[in-house]
Design a protein around this motif. Structure first.
Motif, PDB file in Angstrom:
ATOM      1  N   LEU A  30       6.288  -4.580  18.938  1.00 58.93           N
ATOM      2  CA  LEU A  30       5.873  -3.601  19.943  1.00 58.93           C
ATOM      3  C   LEU A  30       7.008  -3.123  20.838  1.00 58.93           C
ATOM      4  CD1 LEU A  30       2.396  -5.073  20.959  1.00 58.93           C
ATOM      5  CD2 LEU A  30       2.885  -3.106  19.489  1.00 58.93           C
ATOM      6  N   VAL A  31       8.077  -3.906  20.993  1.00 58.12           N
ATOM      7  CA  VAL A  31       9.221  -3.411  21.778  1.00 58.12           C
ATOM      8  C   VAL A  31      10.260  -2.747  20.890  1.00 58.12           C
ATOM      9  CG1 VAL A  31       8.889  -5.215  23.507  1.00 58.12           C
ATOM     10  CG2 VAL A  31      10.600  -5.534  21.720  1.00 58.12           C
ATOM     11  N   GLY A  32      10.184  -2.983  19.581  1.00 53.99           N
ATOM     12  CA  GLY A  32      11.190  -2.414  18.680  1.00 53.99           C
ATOM     13  C   GLY A  32      10.928  -0.981  18.273  1.00 53.99           C
ATOM     14  N   LEU A  33       9.726  -0.693  17.830  1.00 49.44           N
ATOM     15  CA  LEU A  33       9.430   0.613  17.242  1.00 49.44           C
ATOM     16  C   LEU A  33       9.557   1.809  18.196  1.00 49.44           C
ATOM     17  CD1 LEU A  33       6.446  -0.287  14.870  1.00 49.44           C
ATOM     18  CD2 LEU A  33       8.864   0.069  14.300  1.00 49.44           C
ATOM     19  N   PRO A  34       9.223   1.698  19.495  1.00 44.90           N
ATOM     20  CA  PRO A  34       9.356   2.874  20.373  1.00 44.90           C
ATOM     21  C   PRO A  34      10.782   3.417  20.487  1.00 44.90           C
ATOM     22  CG  PRO A  34       7.922   1.250  21.392  1.00 44.90           C
ATOM     23  CD  PRO A  34       8.530   0.598  20.193  1.00 44.90           C
ATOM     24  N   GLY A  35      11.771   2.608  20.165  1.00 42.60           N
ATOM     25  CA  GLY A  35      13.148   3.083  20.225  1.00 42.60           C
ATOM     26  C   GLY A  35      13.412   4.267  19.318  1.00 42.60           C
ATOM     27  N   ILE A  36      12.652   4.393  18.253  1.00 45.74           N
ATOM     28  CA  ILE A  36      12.830   5.511  17.322  1.00 45.74           C
ATOM     29  C   ILE A  36      12.556   6.838  18.017  1.00 45.74           C
ATOM     30  CG2 ILE A  36      11.961   6.538  15.181  1.00 45.74           C
ATOM     31  CD1 ILE A  36      11.432   3.661  14.191  1.00 45.74           C
ATOM     32  N   LEU A  37      11.613   6.861  18.963  1.00 49.30           N
ATOM     33  CA  LEU A  37      11.338   8.080  19.723  1.00 49.30           C
ATOM     34  C   LEU A  37      12.533   8.483  20.591  1.00 49.30           C
ATOM     35  CD1 LEU A  37       7.663   7.316  20.868  1.00 49.30           C
ATOM     36  CD2 LEU A  37       8.420   8.720  18.923  1.00 49.30           C
ATOM     37  N   VAL A  38      13.243   7.491  21.118  1.00 45.79           N
ATOM     38  CA  VAL A  38      14.442   7.769  21.908  1.00 45.79           C
ATOM     39  C   VAL A  38      15.514   8.403  21.034  1.00 45.79           C
ATOM     40  CG1 VAL A  38      16.236   6.763  23.374  1.00 45.79           C
ATOM     41  CG2 VAL A  38      13.902   5.853  23.452  1.00 45.79           C
ATOM     42  N   ALA A  39      15.648   7.917  19.807  1.00 42.65           N
ATOM     43  CA  ALA A  39      16.628   8.482  18.877  1.00 42.65           C
ATOM     44  C   ALA A  39      16.328   9.952  18.604  1.00 42.65           C
ATOM     45  CB  ALA A  39      16.623   7.683  17.574  1.00 42.65           C
ATOM     46  N   GLY A  97       9.697  -9.725  13.856  1.00 42.64           N
ATOM     47  CA  GLY A  97       8.345 -10.240  14.004  1.00 42.64           C
ATOM     48  C   GLY A  97       7.716 -10.709  12.704  1.00 42.64           C
ATOM     49  N   MET A  98       8.345 -10.367  11.572  1.00 39.37           N
ATOM     50  CA  MET A  98       7.816 -10.776  10.267  1.00 39.37           C
ATOM     51  C   MET A  98       8.460 -12.074   9.760  1.00 39.37           C
ATOM     52  SD  MET A  98       5.894  -8.162  10.062  1.00 39.37           S
ATOM     53  CE  MET A  98       5.822  -6.519  10.802  1.00 39.37           C
ATOM     54  N   ALA A  99       9.467 -12.571  10.487  1.00 36.82           N
ATOM     55  CA  ALA A  99      10.212 -13.741  10.007  1.00 36.82           C
ATOM     56  C   ALA A  99       9.366 -15.008  10.107  1.00 36.82           C
ATOM     57  CB  ALA A  99      11.490 -13.906  10.821  1.00 36.82           C
ATOM     58  N   GLN A 145       2.507 -14.006  25.410  1.00 37.47           N
ATOM     59  CA  GLN A 145       1.480 -14.858  26.006  1.00 37.47           C
ATOM     60  C   GLN A 145       0.090 -14.469  25.512  1.00 37.47           C
ATOM     61  OE1 GLN A 145       1.957 -17.496  28.075  1.00 37.47           O
ATOM     62  NE2 GLN A 145      -0.239 -17.893  28.118  1.00 37.47           N
ATOM     63  N   ASN A 146      -0.172 -13.170  25.399  1.00 34.78           N
ATOM     64  CA  ASN A 146      -1.521 -12.693  25.081  1.00 34.78           C
ATOM     65  C   ASN A 146      -1.733 -12.378  23.606  1.00 34.78           C
ATOM     66  OD1 ASN A 146      -2.991 -12.258  27.849  1.00 34.78           O
ATOM     67  ND2 ASN A 146      -0.896 -11.535  28.159  1.00 34.78           N
ATOM     68  N   LEU A 147      -0.649 -12.115  22.873  1.00 37.33           N
ATOM     69  CA  LEU A 147      -0.755 -11.869  21.427  1.00 37.33           C
ATOM     70  C   LEU A 147       0.041 -12.927  20.683  1.00 37.33           C
ATOM     71  CD1 LEU A 147      -0.457  -7.946  21.437  1.00 37.33           C
ATOM     72  CD2 LEU A 147      -2.542  -9.334  21.261  1.00 37.33           C
ATOM     73  N   SER A 148       1.328 -12.670  20.487  1.00 40.92           N
ATOM     74  CA  SER A 148       2.209 -13.646  19.849  1.00 40.92           C
ATOM     75  C   SER A 148       3.648 -13.176  20.007  1.00 40.92           C
ATOM     76  CB  SER A 148       1.879 -13.793  18.359  1.00 40.92           C
ATOM     77  OG  SER A 148       2.249 -12.603  17.661  1.00 40.92           O
ATOM     78  N   TRP A 149       4.593 -14.096  19.758  1.00 40.59           N
ATOM     79  CA  TRP A 149       5.997 -13.688  19.848  1.00 40.59           C
ATOM     80  C   TRP A 149       6.344 -12.701  18.736  1.00 40.59           C
ATOM     81  CZ3 TRP A 149       9.202 -14.630  15.699  1.00 40.59           C
ATOM     82  CH2 TRP A 149       8.864 -15.657  14.816  1.00 40.59           C
ATOM     83  N   ARG A 150       5.624 -12.767  17.638  1.00 41.34           N
ATOM     84  CA  ARG A 150       5.867 -11.818  16.534  1.00 41.34           C
ATOM     85  C   ARG A 150       5.465 -10.395  16.955  1.00 41.34           C
ATOM     86  NH1 ARG A 150       6.822 -14.801  11.993  1.00 41.34           N
ATOM     87  NH2 ARG A 150       6.177 -16.986  12.084  1.00 41.34           N
ATOM     88  N   ALA A 151       4.325 -10.290  17.611  1.00 44.01           N
ATOM     89  CA  ALA A 151       3.879  -8.973  18.079  1.00 44.01           C
ATOM     90  C   ALA A 151       4.847  -8.399  19.108  1.00 44.01           C
ATOM     91  CB  ALA A 151       2.478  -9.088  18.678  1.00 44.01           C
ATOM     92  N   ALA A 152       5.469  -9.281  19.906  1.00 46.16           N
ATOM     93  CA  ALA A 152       6.414  -8.818  20.922  1.00 46.16           C
ATOM     94  C   ALA A 152       7.594  -8.086  20.282  1.00 46.16           C
ATOM     95  CB  ALA A 152       6.905 -10.002  21.760  1.00 46.16           C
TER      96      ALA A 152
END
Length: 486
Positions: free
Chosen positions: A183-192, A107-109, A173-180
């Motif tokens: 927001l879908v990447g970071l929760p995976g750390i909780l699964v780990a 999302g920072m690219a 659609q409501n924020l940006s493709w960067r936010a997408a």
């Protein structure tokens, strides 16, 4: 372990209860779900990235394919070799943290090059999931239940695709493709963290030898053989899974089917946007809910159906995928011949049910064909071939087909060079409304035709599964005998 009273009427307790094994499988499904969310979200939000960064469809295909697959495939084998000796739960937990972090960084690219580099990082992390996960599942579940268990694990594919499409489309659609991405990447750390805290490393071969104890395993107790035990060589594993007729054709079938799946899947959402003018959120709902439900049913059905039918003949482990793919091919093509998006979306319910029946049976056959310390390596070798060819080149090939067809359609109207006048598939600044309309028409019809040509590849994959059925029972018996000698 305490002594068991021979006069006791109750049987000794298994090392792992059925409810615990189900919970472990559920966590692995959750991990695989995030794996596919982070892997495939780019297909849902790709149109927004394409327009924002002015990319071609070939470049978009590289982001979804080869950029990810290069390190994903090459690192899978050394990670699998490590998993044959070391704690598989630790490997999986570390891998999830890595790919989740790099997904957020996407999302920072602000350029195509930066996205390529971050996608390489996602591939590094995701290489560490399936080889040790398949090995874990095979130690928890006995051979007769393995295709079912692996199909349940593979349910993470449609789940991840579904949630990635719905959440990614809405966020973009409501924020940006960067936010997408973030927001879908970071929760995976909780699964780990959950995997590390909850899942125990089972003894190698637990499901084959059915060890039992009458006391629970203590937290942190070592249940793994010493790391000094040397697993069979990579060459020995490769001979086992590629050296027999039926296994070779099943690997060819899953590879070719995945080539078509990854290729067309990269551009399905973009097609609905280009052809019908839908927004990202609507497209996310279509492919998340409609396509995801159908794919989920097909994935589970493939495992349950083949484990049931396989009791009568082992050929059904190849026949079920063959029939599924040969039926799915024309049904998918029918979707892309519709001129109303509502009919196209409704028809998506049908092909996915048949299409994904090949996953569980194929993974089950490969795991049953190898011995205990070949399992992670066998999965890594399968994924190396499958993903290098299918994931690495499927999306770029489909994108190239769309680019070439769009260029030819644009040139046929004497409009000039498509790539110069239509950056990102829309008219260049100052080109005027006529050029912009021609750009949009060419990319829409080019997407339709390019996807349809790639969908024909499913029938090719189905033929390989038919060929595998010829010798599958004999090859499985031979592989079982060889495994007993290892």
């Amino acid at each position: 372990m305490t002594a068991i009273d021979p006069g006791a009427t109750s049987a000794p307790k298994p090392l792992f209860s059925e409810s615990y094994k189900t919970s472990v499988l559920g966590l692995l499904v959750l991990a695989y779900t995030f794996n596919f969310i982070d892997r495939t979200i780019i297909s849902t939000i790709g149109q927004a990235i394409k327009v924002d960064l002015g990319l071609t469809d070939t470049q978009l295909g590289l982001l979804g394919g080869l950029a990810f697959a290069l390190l994903y495939t090459t690192l899978g084998i050394p990670i699998a070799r490590l998993a044959e000796r070391r704690n598989r739960v630790n490997i999986i937990s570390i891998a999830i943290v890595i790919w989740s972090g790099f997904t957020a960084l996407c999302g920072m690219a602000n350029s195509f090059l930066m996205l390529i580099l971050f996608r390489l990082g996602v591939g590094v992390g995701e290489a560490g999931l399936s080889p040790p996960a398949h090995s874990l599942i095979s130690d928890y579940y006995e051979p007769r239940r393995r295709a079912t268990a692996l199909s349940i694990y593979s349910f993470g594919i449609p789940l991840g695709t579904m949630f990635g499409a719905v959440a990614g489309g809405w966020i973009a659609q409501n924020l940006s493709w960067r936010a997408a991405f973030v927001l879908v990447g970071l929760p995976g750390i909780l699964v780990a963290i959950a995997l590390k805290l909850f899942v125990k490393e089972p003894p190698r071969g637990y499901s084959e030898q059915a060890p039992v104890v009458d006391t629970p395993v203590l937290e942190g107790e070592e249940t793994v053989p010493p790391a000094t035990i040397k697993p069979p060589s990579i060459l020995a594993v490769a001979k086992r899974i590629f050296g027999r007729w039926s296994f070779f054709h099943m690997v060819a079938g899953i590879t070719i089917a995945s080539f078509a799946s990854y290729g067309t899947g990269q551009y399905q959402a973009a097609y609905f946007i280009r052809m019908f003018g839908l927004d990202l959120a609507t497209v996310g709902l279509i492919f998340g809910l409609v396509g995801g439900v159908a794919a989920g049913v097909g994935t589970l059905m493939g495992g349950f159906l083949t484990d049931w039918a396989g009791k009568r003949s082992g050929r059904w482990y190849a026949l079920v995928p063959a029939i599924g793919l040969l039926v799915a091919c024309p049904l998918y093509i029918l979707v892309y011949l519709q001129n109303d998006w509502r009919w196209a979306a409704a028809l998506l319910l049908l092909p996915g049910i048949f299409h994904y029946t090949y996953l569980g049976p194929t993974f089950g056959v490969i795991q049953n064909a190898v011995s205990l310390r070949m399992r992670a390596t066998a999965t890594a070798l399968l994924f190396f071939v499958l993903n290098l060819i299918a994931l690495g080149f499927g999306p770029p090939f489909c994108g190239w087909c769309i680019d070439m067809i769009s260029q030819n359609l644009f040139a046929a109207n004497n409009m000039g060079d498509f790539f110069t006048l239509c950056p990102g598939g829309i008219g260049a600044p100052g080109a005027g409304p006529v050029v912009d309309a021609a750009c949009r028409a060419a990319i829409a019809e080019g997407s339709r035709q390019g996807i349809i040509w790639n969908l024909l590849i499913y029938a090719w994959a189905g033929v390989h599964y038919l060929l595998a059925a010829i010798t599958l029972p004999k090859d499985m018996a031979s592989a079982l005998a060889a495994s007993n000698e290892d």
